[in-house]
Design a protein around this motif. Structure first.
Motif, PDB file in Angstrom:
ATOM      1  N   SER A 125     -17.334 -10.956  34.209  1.00 51.68           N
ATOM      2  CA  SER A 125     -17.973 -12.097  33.550  1.00 51.68           C
ATOM      3  C   SER A 125     -17.025 -13.263  33.397  1.00 51.68           C
ATOM      4  N   GLY A 126     -15.742 -13.051  33.601  1.00 51.16           N
ATOM      5  CA  GLY A 126     -14.783 -14.143  33.461  1.00 51.16           C
ATOM      6  C   GLY A 126     -14.515 -14.866  34.744  1.00 51.16           C
ATOM      7  N   GLN A 127     -15.311 -14.727  35.781  1.00 49.64           N
ATOM      8  CA  GLN A 127     -15.058 -15.363  37.075  1.00 49.64           C
ATOM      9  C   GLN A 127     -15.692 -16.751  37.093  1.00 49.64           C
ATOM     10  N   ILE A 128     -14.942 -17.736  37.664  1.00 47.85           N
ATOM     11  CA  ILE A 128     -15.361 -19.144  37.728  1.00 47.85           C
ATOM     12  C   ILE A 128     -15.386 -19.533  39.195  1.00 47.85           C
ATOM     13  N   ARG A 129     -16.431 -20.253  39.652  1.00 55.89           N
ATOM     14  CA  ARG A 129     -16.576 -20.624  41.051  1.00 55.89           C
ATOM     15  C   ARG A 129     -16.609 -22.147  41.180  1.00 55.89           C
ATOM     16  N   TYR A 130     -15.921 -22.678  42.246  1.00 56.86           N
ATOM     17  CA  TYR A 130     -15.950 -24.101  42.601  1.00 56.86           C
ATOM     18  C   TYR A 130     -16.007 -24.190  44.117  1.00 56.86           C
ATOM     19  N   TRP A 131     -16.304 -25.356  44.617  1.00 59.47           N
ATOM     20  CA  TRP A 131     -16.145 -25.633  46.044  1.00 59.47           C
ATOM     21  C   TRP A 131     -15.551 -27.021  46.197  1.00 59.47           C
ATOM     22  N   VAL A 132     -14.828 -27.207  47.369  1.00 54.72           N
ATOM     23  CA  VAL A 132     -14.142 -28.469  47.632  1.00 54.72           C
ATOM     24  C   VAL A 132     -13.980 -28.608  49.143  1.00 54.72           C
ATOM     25  N   SER A 133     -14.064 -29.821  49.621  1.00 56.25           N
ATOM     26  CA  SER A 133     -13.867 -30.075  51.050  1.00 56.25           C
ATOM     27  C   SER A 133     -12.372 -30.038  51.382  1.00 56.25           C
ATOM     28  N   GLU A 134     -12.106 -29.677  52.622  1.00 55.35           N
ATOM     29  CA  GLU A 134     -10.700 -29.638  53.052  1.00 55.35           C
ATOM     30  C   GLU A 134     -10.168 -31.059  53.241  1.00 55.35           C
ATOM     31  N   GLU A 135      -8.826 -31.134  53.350  1.00 51.74           N
ATOM     32  CA  GLU A 135      -8.122 -32.377  53.650  1.00 51.74           C
ATOM     33  C   GLU A 135      -8.278 -33.432  52.564  1.00 51.74           C
TER      34      GLU A 135
ATOM     35  N   ASN B 298     -13.545 -26.995  30.172  1.00 62.63           N
ATOM     36  CA  ASN B 298     -14.915 -26.819  29.735  1.00 62.63           C
ATOM     37  C   ASN B 298     -15.414 -25.406  30.047  1.00 62.63           C
ATOM     38  N   ASP B 299     -15.068 -24.918  31.275  1.00 66.01           N
ATOM     39  CA  ASP B 299     -15.526 -23.582  31.666  1.00 66.01           C
ATOM     40  C   ASP B 299     -14.853 -22.498  30.848  1.00 66.01           C
ATOM     41  N   LEU B 300     -13.650 -22.769  30.329  1.00 64.52           N
ATOM     42  CA  LEU B 300     -12.969 -21.783  29.489  1.00 64.52           C
ATOM     43  C   LEU B 300     -13.349 -21.921  28.024  1.00 64.52           C
ATOM     44  N   GLY B 301     -14.125 -22.980  27.697  1.00 68.07           N
ATOM     45  CA  GLY B 301     -14.518 -23.189  26.315  1.00 68.07           C
ATOM     46  C   GLY B 301     -13.395 -23.714  25.455  1.00 68.07           C
ATOM     47  N   LEU B 302     -12.504 -24.500  26.067  1.00 67.40           N
ATOM     48  CA  LEU B 302     -11.357 -25.047  25.352  1.00 67.40           C
ATOM     49  C   LEU B 302     -11.352 -26.549  25.476  1.00 67.40           C
TER      50      LEU B 302
ATOM     51  N   LEU C  21     -12.820 -18.696  51.197  1.00 68.07           N
ATOM     52  CA  LEU C  21     -12.673 -18.587  49.753  1.00 68.07           C
ATOM     53  C   LEU C  21     -11.202 -18.433  49.378  1.00 68.07           C
ATOM     54  N   VAL C  22     -10.799 -19.147  48.328  1.00 65.50           N
ATOM     55  CA  VAL C  22      -9.441 -19.049  47.771  1.00 65.50           C
ATOM     56  C   VAL C  22      -9.573 -18.553  46.347  1.00 65.50           C
ATOM     57  N   LYS C  23      -8.868 -17.467  46.002  1.00 66.03           N
ATOM     58  CA  LYS C  23      -8.945 -16.868  44.673  1.00 66.03           C
ATOM     59  C   LYS C  23      -7.585 -16.913  44.007  1.00 66.03           C
ATOM     60  N   PHE C  24      -7.620 -17.145  42.685  1.00 66.07           N
ATOM     61  CA  PHE C  24      -6.415 -17.086  41.853  1.00 66.07           C
ATOM     62  C   PHE C  24      -6.847 -16.816  40.428  1.00 66.07           C
ATOM     63  N   ASN C  25      -5.893 -16.661  39.519  1.00 67.20           N
ATOM     64  CA  ASN C  25      -6.162 -16.328  38.121  1.00 67.20           C
ATOM     65  C   ASN C  25      -5.694 -17.445  37.206  1.00 67.20           C
ATOM     66  N   ILE C  26      -6.425 -17.575  36.086  1.00 70.11           N
ATOM     67  CA  ILE C  26      -6.039 -18.474  34.994  1.00 70.11           C
ATOM     68  C   ILE C  26      -5.635 -17.585  33.816  1.00 70.11           C
ATOM     69  N   LEU C  27      -4.398 -17.770  33.327  1.00 74.31           N
ATOM     70  CA  LEU C  27      -3.867 -16.950  32.239  1.00 74.31           C
ATOM     71  C   LEU C  27      -3.834 -17.772  30.961  1.00 74.31           C
TER      72      LEU C  27
ATOM     73  N   VAL D  42     -10.708 -17.259  39.304  1.00 78.70           N
ATOM     74  CA  VAL D  42     -11.292 -18.496  39.817  1.00 78.70           C
ATOM     75  C   VAL D  42     -11.446 -18.346  41.329  1.00 78.70           C
ATOM     76  N   GLU D  43     -12.626 -18.660  41.853  1.00 81.38           N
ATOM     77  CA  GLU D  43     -12.906 -18.585  43.283  1.00 81.38           C
ATOM     78  C   GLU D  43     -13.369 -19.950  43.751  1.00 81.38           C
ATOM     79  N   ILE D  44     -12.679 -20.495  44.784  1.00 79.48           N
ATOM     80  CA  ILE D  44     -12.975 -21.843  45.275  1.00 79.48           C
ATOM     81  C   ILE D  44     -13.311 -21.728  46.751  1.00 79.48           C
ATOM     82  N   GLU D  45     -14.440 -22.292  47.142  1.00 81.61           N
ATOM     83  CA  GLU D  45     -14.840 -22.305  48.535  1.00 81.61           C
ATOM     84  C   GLU D  45     -14.373 -23.613  49.162  1.00 81.61           C
ATOM     85  N   ILE D  46     -13.696 -23.474  50.357  1.00 83.31           N
ATOM     86  CA  ILE D  46     -13.184 -24.640  51.077  1.00 83.31           C
ATOM     87  C   ILE D  46     -14.200 -24.986  52.164  1.00 83.31           C
TER      88      ILE D  46
END
Length: 1768
Positions: free
Chosen positions: A864-874, A886-890, A939-945, A955-959
């Protein structure tokens, strides 16, 4: 003939008859025959006798023979039948080749009439040669595309026969593809041609084998065959085909680089270059080409970069197979990567503390870290553990986060730091683990005072020490660190003898090293008491103190003093008298000496170090008495000189010498009587000193050699024996370099220990006993003081326990070895086993189900803690991605406050947090193709601590892809090769383009540039890939257009559209459809016959419109007939025709050469070369000697025939006209005979004495231009007659011979000459008989009859006769013989054969010489005497000269060169010896010179009574003027120096090894036990044979040591078995024993302060007793000496009446120091000679307890043993 037709008929008839008659006459001398070839030898040809009109027997009588010039004789005459027969088998083809008819011409000579007949024989042909081809096998190459009807010329055959027997027809074997056609050439020859009837197919039949048959028309018919191999050339009409359309393989990711994982194979039905398949790997995408490599030749697919399952699990590889011309096919290889456990867990340290105070409470947090494994599944399951027995533990946080906290209070004094090892282990098989190390320092507080290792210290310093010398070193240890452990040293103030203590000694406040500020004197100060204070630098500081006792040791600093004999004031010595009748042991005198030192330094010994007569006298070792060693002899010198040395026993020993002069005579008057017979001193035969020096040289050399041999044996023995200290124990760690510091340039050890060593006799091993510590005089640094008690744990020990112990070298360096061993079990770590892990995860009953639910709930919460975004390359750096706050509620400001940060493992950070806006932005430009390659969803994945709550959000970001890449071909240009006969419609695959974009942005279509020959076809496969193909629309023609340039365009579907171009270069390959063509069908050339070999005659040229191999024209010379190939050479490449062999116009005037031009595949054409040979004058005339006479007598008549000569020239015309004549002015001439025959005859009479042999040269010259000539030589010998007698070159001869010649010696040689030859010139010699002094001449001289050499038959004597006259006769051996004679005078020469005879001084009958008297007042030039001598020889041999050969005093006398007068050369001095010896030599001037010598004795004195007065200073006879003595002394010194240098070098080498080697190994303190072989059994008791006692000073952690050798102490006692098995003694190596020679390392043990002799032991009459030199009192022979000893004893008692050297009786007070074993039996007695200045103590003897081995009652025996015996 036309003119003949115009004449009237009758006249024509007459002319015709005349012409016929002329022809008949011309042919009347010619004979014709005919014969078949190949008939046997001796076959009948014709009846030659009948044709010549002769009978058969007349052929030999009239000398009928065959004359044939320059050719092998083919025919012969049969003298019996008179017929002409064959001499050999005749081959027509060899003689005439293709010529018809074949005629042979030769001549028949009638020698008696010199008549020549011409014979002509025709050789008829038979069919003996079959047709033959130039090559047995012909290879033709024809393309499979060649059209039917194509003609190929073939090699023609050749038949050596002529007519019907020659070649007639050709035939070809039956086949389906070829036929034969024969063309007739203009020259009449037949040329075969091969005609293609059906189209060829290489795939059906690649090679066609044909047989061409050539037949002649003979009977029987002969034929020849030629095999024709037709190879069908391949056309590239087949593309390569892979064995599989798709290859699949699975590879573990840990496959090594370079491994071959697969081999792809493609086959091509073509051959050669068309079938050469090359494999290519498509380089797009680039990652595949960087990981895999495809071998273009073998198709091996290998790994060139490590595979990584985590990066890519599947690789799809496109592979192409292409043949040589360019046809290709494709396949695909799918490589599946299998995961292996190749990634160990990774630590990510979030926070860590580097130090903690030792009073920190339990639970203090040390660090926070995260553990992660990049593998997946079981390989990624990790567990984390910590070593046991550490005051720390791990507490699990969220996910894989852990906290490290303390479990109890820390103590820095026990452990100053902790190297904490954290172990993370995964669940793979095999399991991988990773260690992380946290270095934690424990902060110190000052809670420990400095402490000394001992309660008190004692040290010793020798007297006369240098100021500033290091005395001792003390060290205190403080277990604290830094300033709390910084120790300073000082003295407690005190006074010594009224002076402050600081004026005697000082201490270094940092190192604790004590220095002497003054030079101590044992007599002034014996000991010194100090208090040393150690204080640390803590707050407040802590301190402690210790007492130090300093003892001063006595040194040997006074040499012995000689009391008698005293030195006179004038510097001379007294003369002692020794009667010649003295027996051995006679007391001559006594040397008395004392030493001011005490103890062993005052023990004296006496040695005779030099004597003029070695072995004559001896000196008592302890008494100093000089006695005779043997009876005196008459040959002993009158004066004897002795040098006596007195030496003490100090270290080093000091000595003094005294010189004694002893006169050997019974009384004073005897000295004068002995003077006359006194021999010179420099006679090597009478001097014993020379003998002794020779013995000394030999002895020293032998000792030196023995020493080297013993040393080598010692080395070999040490090599064979094992080490004393094994690796398991006995070693001590080496002292590190930091244990040395420099103070005033001195480097010293930090700390030493004192040990007692017990050594066995004849052994290299020892026992070490470790008593109380004893510190050496060394300097110590502060750093070393802080580490003095620490030992470094060996690395090998730590490595052995790696699995069960935690190790840190720097940590162990700061703790005691005892602490490490004592706490070893407390610092072992706990291992988290797989079994424990399984037990933790096992499900049991309801508890397992509950645990599963909790685990699933946790996973849901995590998802339930997974966040998704997308962004164009370059996008640009910093571009907005999403509002993470905002997504973390902070709130945005809370991101920094709560430690929110991105956690991304092992990858470049692509995103970052904007703390102001709270948004997620790009950290750099992102390339989708680089991240995901061809994957549609990137997809590029990383963590927010969130650090404060330790919460992780994924966090999962689609390129998204953009069209930023154009299609790209792997190569910019593609080359395709197509044969010009390729069928239209053939397809050729092309290279595909690659576009890294995906979707519509990827590659969409292909387009080909417009052209007339090709079109484009695109094939699509199931995966959507498009493959372009090039299609041939029209037939190609290479001659019209060779290269076609095309452009292939690849486009994508993006907006805007991107495209890429591929340039295609189509090369049309040639087909062999054109044969070579010559520029001329026939070539003509004329050449002179004398052109050099290798000359180029002409160059033929043929061209082929094809290209490459099809146009490679080679030129071939028809080798039939074979003679042409031997004469001419045709260059196969350039077409140059050159000459291989010289041309000859006479052999052949014309050559017809057939040549061929052939291209690479085999098409050919023919041409002809006609060579005309032009004649030149290249043949010199030939001279043939028909008959010859080799010799003629010298009285022969004029016109005598010598030889018959035939002259011939092979040239024709003017070049063949020959003229012959005799060269030179010789008595010969030529007379013309018939034809070209000439007779050589004599023109005058001959004389052999003038010319015995004629070399007649005949020259024949032709009329050519330039003319050529030939010479021949005839040797004619003139026979001799005896008409000349022998003659001598001189009328008389003279010869000289020295007297005393050996019998049979050659004297002279005479020679006579006779111009005749052979026996007429053979000469014999003889002497005319005569008498000489009544004896026949033949008894004196003889002559060799053959050589004329004269020999002496006896030894001539010049005194008997002076000359001799002889008459020599020479006779020849002719008939009749002739002779002549000559006179010879022989003179005898004188020789030097008599030595000079000395008339004065005459030698006495008793063998001695007279004594001449020379007054000391004689002036220079005073005539002393004269030497008179004569010589029996005469002339120069009798001239005499005198010279002084030898003199005892060089330069004192001189001898007249011609008079022999002996005169003084200078004034006589008082230092000149009383007796002078002169050796005078008398020599004549002969060759070689002869000489005689005489010895003169001259007494230097004014009168006879003065001789007695000078006797006191008379020197012994062995003076240094003897060269031999000097050389021997130098030899002794040189050998001794070499020996000493060798020993010094050896000692230096041992010291160097001592510094490098280690005494005790680091691995333990155990030492090897004493082997049993060092003990022997005596009545059941095992004991040491003998031991020595030494004191050893060892440094800590070192194998080096100091050895101290005190006074000698023998311990000849038995040791019990129990004592032998004690563990206290240890063995030391021989290296330690051998160090005892180093004065820097040896220190003497301190003596007892009460070492004195008792009153009973002092010298006196009561203590006197008989003894020997080994230690007892000797008997006094003179009362004066006894009185002197009593006076000395009284003087010592007056100096100190109450002092004593107390000790047990009979022990000389030594047992108190050296133990009860040290008795007087080991100590020599020196009481008679030893005096201790400043004390009333002298050495005395007491018989009580002499050898009982017990300690005296008042002695305080020290059980330390000393092994220092007399070191000599």
């Amino acid at each position: 003939m036309a003119a003949l037709q115009k004449l009237p008929h009758c006249r024509k008839l007459v002319l015709l008859c005349f012409l016929l008659a002329t022809l008949w006459e011309a042919r009347a001398g010619q004979i014709r025959y005919s014969v078949r070839e190949e008939i046997d030898r001796g076959s009948f040809v014709g009846n030659i006798a009948k044709d010549l009109g002769l009978e058969p027997l007349a052929l030999a009588e009239q000398g009928v023979r065959i004359v044939s010039r320059g050719r092998t004789q083919l025919f012969a005459l049969n003298p019996r039948s008179g017929s002409l027969v064959t001499a050999n088998r005749i081959d027509r083809e060899e003689l005439c080749a293709q010529s018809a008819p074949c005629l042979l011409n030769f001549n028949i000579l009638l020698e008696d009439k010199l008549t020549i007949y011409s014979v002509e024989v025709e050789i008829t042909d038979i069919n003996d040669n079959a047709p033959r081809f130039g090559v047995e096998e012909l290879e033709l190459k024809i393309s499979e595309t060649t059209t039917p009807g194509f003609r190929i010329p073939l090699k023609n055959a050749h038949d050596a026969d002529v007519g019907e027997n020659a070649l007639q027809k050709y035939a070809l074997n039956t086949n389906d593809h070829f036929s034969l056609d024969v063309r007739s050439g203009a020259d009449g020859n037949k040329y075969p041609e091969l005609v293609l009837e059906r189209a060829l197919d290489r795939e059906d039949e690649a090679v066609h084998h044909l047989v061409l048959v050539a037949s002649d028309g003979g009977d029987p018919v002969l034929s020849g065959t030629s095999r024709i191999c037709v190879k069908v050339l391949d056309a590239n009409d087949n593309a390569p085909v892979f064995t599989q359309p798709e290859y699949r393989i699975s590879v573990p990711e840990n496959t090594p680089v370079g491994t071959r994982i697969l081999t792809v194979t493609a086959t091509d039905a073509d051959e050669g270059y068309n079938a050469q398949v090359a494999y290519f790997l498509e380089k797009s995408p680039g990652e595949t080409s960087e990981i895999f490599e495809l071998k273009s030749t073998s198709g091996d697919l290998t790994i060139i970069e490590d595979l990584d399952y985590e990066d890519a699990t599947l690789h799809e590889i496109d592979i192409e197979a292409q043949d040589g011309p360019g046809l290709l096919t494709r396949t695909k290889v799918i490589v599946t990567v299998l995961d292996v456990n190749d990634n160990a867990p990774e630590f990510y340290m979030t926070s860590a503390t580097s130090s903690v105070s030792e009073d920190s409470p339990p639970g203090t947090i040390i660090g926070l870290f995260n553990v992660h494994d990049r593998d997946s599944g079981q390989n990624a399951f990790t567990t984390c553990s910590l070593p046991e027995n550490l005051p720390f533990k791990l507490e699990k946080s969220i996910d894989n986060y852990y906290r490290l906290v303390t479990t109890r209070a820390l103590d820095r004094e026990q452990f100053s730091f902790y190297n904490i090892t954290l172990t993370a282990k995964d669940g793979g098989n095999p399991s991988l683990s990773t260690d992380a190390h946290i270095l934690l320092q424990v902060a110190d507080i000052n809670d420990n005072a400095p402490a000394f290792s001992r309660t008190s210290y004692s040290t010793y310093i020798p007297e006369n020490n240098p100021r500033g010398a290091s005395v001792f070193s003390v060290t205190a240890h403080d277990p604290d660190s830094n300033d709390n452990a910084h120790v300073t040293y000082s003295f407690a103030e005190d006074t010594v003898q009224g002076a402050p203590l600081s004026s005697y000694i000082s201490i270094n406040s940092d190192t604790g090293v004590l220095y002497a500020l003054r030079s101590f004197d044992y007599e002034q100060l014996r000991d010194l008491q100090l208090w040393v204070i150690a204080r640390d630098s803590g707050n407040p500081p802590l301190s402690s103190n210790v007492s130090l006792s300093l003892f001063v040791l006595d040194q040997n600093d006074n040499p012995p003093e000689i009391l008698y004999p005293a030195f006179p004031t004038d510097g001379s010595t007294g003369v002692e008298l020794a009667p010649r009748s003295a027996e051995p042991g006679y007391l001559v005198t006594k040397v008395v000496a004392v030493d001011r030192d005490s103890g062993q330094n005052a023990w004296l010994s006496y040695h005779l170090i030099k004597a003029s007569e070695p072995g004559l006298f001896s000196v008592g070792l302890h008494t100093g008495e000089v006695r005779t060693a043997r009876a005196l002899l008459d040959r002993d010198a009158l004066k004897q000189s002795l040098v006596v040395a007195v030496q003490d026993h100090g270290q080093p020993p000091l000595s003094a010498t005294v010189t004694l002069t002893v006169a050997v005579a019974d009384r004073i008057p005897d000295i004068l009587a002995d003077l006359g017979s006194l021999e010179p001193s420099a006679k090597p035969n009478d001097s014993d000193l020379t003998l002794y020096l020779v013995v000394a040289v030999a002895a020293v050399s032998c000792v030196f050699l023995a020493f080297v041999i013993v040393l080598l044996a010692h080395r070999l023995r040490r090599w064979h024996k094992s080490r004393l200290l094994q690796a398991s124990g006995g070693g001590l760690a080496s002292t590190p370099g930091s244990h040395f510091v420099g103070v005033d340039g001195v480097r010293a050890f930090l700390q030493t220990y004192s040990h007692e060593v017990s050594l066995t006799a004849d052994s290299r091993k020892s026992h070490l006993i470790f008593p109380q510590p004893n510190y050496a005089d060394t300097l110590i640094s502060q750093e070393s003081c802080e580490k003095k008690d620490f030992l470094s744990a060996p690395q090998s020990l730590l490595e052995e326990e790696r699995e069960e112990t935690f190790s840190q070298t720097s940590f162990l360096e700061k703790i005691r070895l005892e602490s490490v061993l004592g706490n070893w079990n407390r610092i072992q770590r706990k291992r988290f086993t797989e079994k424990e892990m399984t037990n933790c995860l096992s499900f049991r009953n309801g508890r397992g189900l509950a645990l599963l639910c909790v685990l699933l709930g946790t996973l849901c919460e995590t998802g339930s803690g997974q966040i998704r975004y997308w962004v164009s390359e370059e996008l640009n750096k910093g571009s907005f991605v999403g509002n993470i706050a905002n997504d973390l509620g902070l709130e945005p400001r809370e991101l920094a406050e709560r430690g929110v940060r991105i956690v991304s493992r092992g990858r470049t950070q692509l995103f970052s947090l904007n703390p102001r806006s709270g948004s997620l932005v790009t950290a750099e430009r992102i390339d989708r193709e680089e991240l995901c390659a061809q994957i549609p969803l990137c997809l590029v994945k990383f963590n927010i601590l969130v650090e404060d709550k330790l919460k992780i959000f994924e966090v999962e970001i689609e390129i998204k892809d953009i069209n930023d890449n154009a299609p790209n071909f792997p190569t910019e240009e593609l080359e395709i090769k197509i044969g010009e006969l390729t069928v239209p419609g053939t397809r050729f695959p092309l290279k595909t383009a690659f576009d890294p974009d995906v979707g519509m942005n990827s590659l969409q279509n292909y387009k080909l540039s417009p052209n007339d020959y090709f079109s484009l076809a695109v094939n699509s496969v199931s995966e959507g890939a498009k493959y372009p193909e090039l299609v041939l629309e029209r037939a190609l023609d290479r001659e019209k257009k060779e290269i076609h340039q095309l452009v292939l365009v690849a486009s994508d579907g993006g907006d805007p559209v991107h495209s890429g171009n591929l340039h295609i270069r189509v090369i049309v390959l040639d087909a062999n459809d054109n044969p070579p063509m010559f520029t001329q069908p026939e070539y003509r050339v004329s050449v002179w016959e004398n052109v050099p070999v290798g000359t180029q005659l002409l160059m033929v040229n043929a061209t082929d419109p094809d290209e490459g191999f099809n146009a490679q024209v080679s030129y071939i010379l028809d080798k039939i007939p074979g003679k042409i190939a031997e004469i001419f050479h045709l260059n196969s490449v350039s077409g140059e025709l050159s000459i291989l062999k010289s041309l000859d116009y006479e052999d052949a005037m014309f050559y017809e050469i057939k040549i061929e031009a052939q291209d690479g595949p085999g098409l050919l054409s023919r041409a002809k070369i006609l060579v005309t040979v032009l004649d030149v004058n290249d043949n010199a005339p030939e001279i043939t000697i028909t008959s010859l006479t080799g010799s003629v007598p010298e009285e022969g008549n004029v016109g005598r025939e010598i030889a018959l000569v035939d002259v011939h020239d092979r040239d024709s015309g003017q070049n063949g006209q020959v003229e012959v004549f005799v060269l030179g002015n010789l008595p010969f001439k030529l007379e013309k005979s018939i034809d070209q025959y000439y007779r050589l005859v004599t023109a005058t009479s001959l004389d052999r004495e003038q010319i015995s042999e004629y070399n007649i040269s005949l020259r024949a010259s032709d009329a050519g231009s330039p003319p050529l000539s030939t010479e021949t030589h005839i040797t004619l010998h003139v026979i001799d007659i005896n008409d000349n007698p022998p003659t001598f070159p001189h009328l008389s001869y003279s010869a000289y011979i020295p007297e005393n010649n050996p019998r049979g010696a050659s004297i002279f040689s005479v020679t006579a000459q006779d111009p005749d030859s052979n026996n007429n010139a053979r000469i014999t010699y003889a002497l005319t008989e005569d008498t000489l002094q009544g004896a026949p001449l033949s008894s004196y001289v003889s002559i060799n009859s053959n050589t004329g050499i004269l020999y002496a038959l006896r030894s001539f004597d010049y005194e008997q006769f002076r000359d001799l006259k002889l008459l020599v006769t020479a006779s020849d051996s002719g008939n009749p013989p002739l002779s002549s004679n000559v006179s010879l005078n022989l003179f005898v020469l004188d020789q030097n054969d008599n030595a000079p005879e000395i008339l004065y001084p005459a030698l006495p009958t008793d063998g001695s010489t007279g004594v001449e008297l020379a007054p000391r007042s004689a002036e220079p030039g005073y005539l002393v005497t004269k030497v008179v001598a004569v010589d029996r020889d005469s002339g120069q041999n009798a001239w005499l000269s005198y010279r002084l050969l030898k003199a005892s005093e060089p330069g004192l006398f001189s001898v007249g060169l011609h008079t022999g007068e002996v005169r003084t050369a200078r004034a006589l001095l008082d230092r000149d010896a009383l007796k002078q010896s002169l050796v005078v030599a008398v020599q004549d001037h002969g060759q070689p010179p002869l000489s005689a010598t005489v010895t003169l004795t001259v007494a230097v004195a004014d009168r006879i009574p003065d001789i007695l007065a000078d006797l006191g200073s008379f020197e012994p006879s062995a003076k240094p003027d003897s060269d031999l003595t000097l050389y021997l002394v130098v030899a002794v010194a040189a050998v001794s120096c070499v020996f000493l240098a060798f020993v010094i070098v050896l000692l230096a080498h041992r010291l160097r090894r001592w510094h490098k080697s280690r005494l005790l190994q680091v691995s333990g303190g155990g030492l090897a036990s004493m082997p049993g072989s060092h003990f022997v059994g005596v009545d059941g008791v095992r004991a040491f044979l003998q031991t020595y006692s030494h004191e050893v000073s060892l440094t800590a952690d070192s194998r080096k040591s100091h050895l101290i050798f005190p006074q000698p102490n023998y311990a000849d006692t038995l040791i019990s078995q129990e004592s032998c098995e004690k563990s206290e003694p240890v063995l030391i190596t021989q290296d330690l024993l051998e160090m005892k020679g180093d004065s820097n390392l040896l220190q003497q043990a301190p003596p007892n302060t009460d070492w004195r002799f008792s009153q009973a032991q002092r010298p006196g009459t009561s203590g006197s007793q008989n003894g020997d030199d080994t230690g007892t009192w000797p008997n006094n022979q003179f009362d004066t000496e006894m009185l002197q000893a009593m006076i000395l004893a009284s003087a010592s008692e007056a100096a100190d009446g109450s002092s004593t050297l107390g000790g047990g009786a009979g022990t000389m007070g030594l047992s108190a120091r050296y133990g009860p074993q040290f008795t007087l039996q080991h100590v020599p007695d020196y009481r008679q000679n030893v005096y201790i200045p400043g004390s009333n103590a002298t050495l005395t003897n007491n018989a009580a307890g002499k050898r009982d081995g017990k300690a005296p009652a008042g002695g305080n025996g020290n059980k330390k043993k000393s092994g220092k015996k007399e070191k000599k």
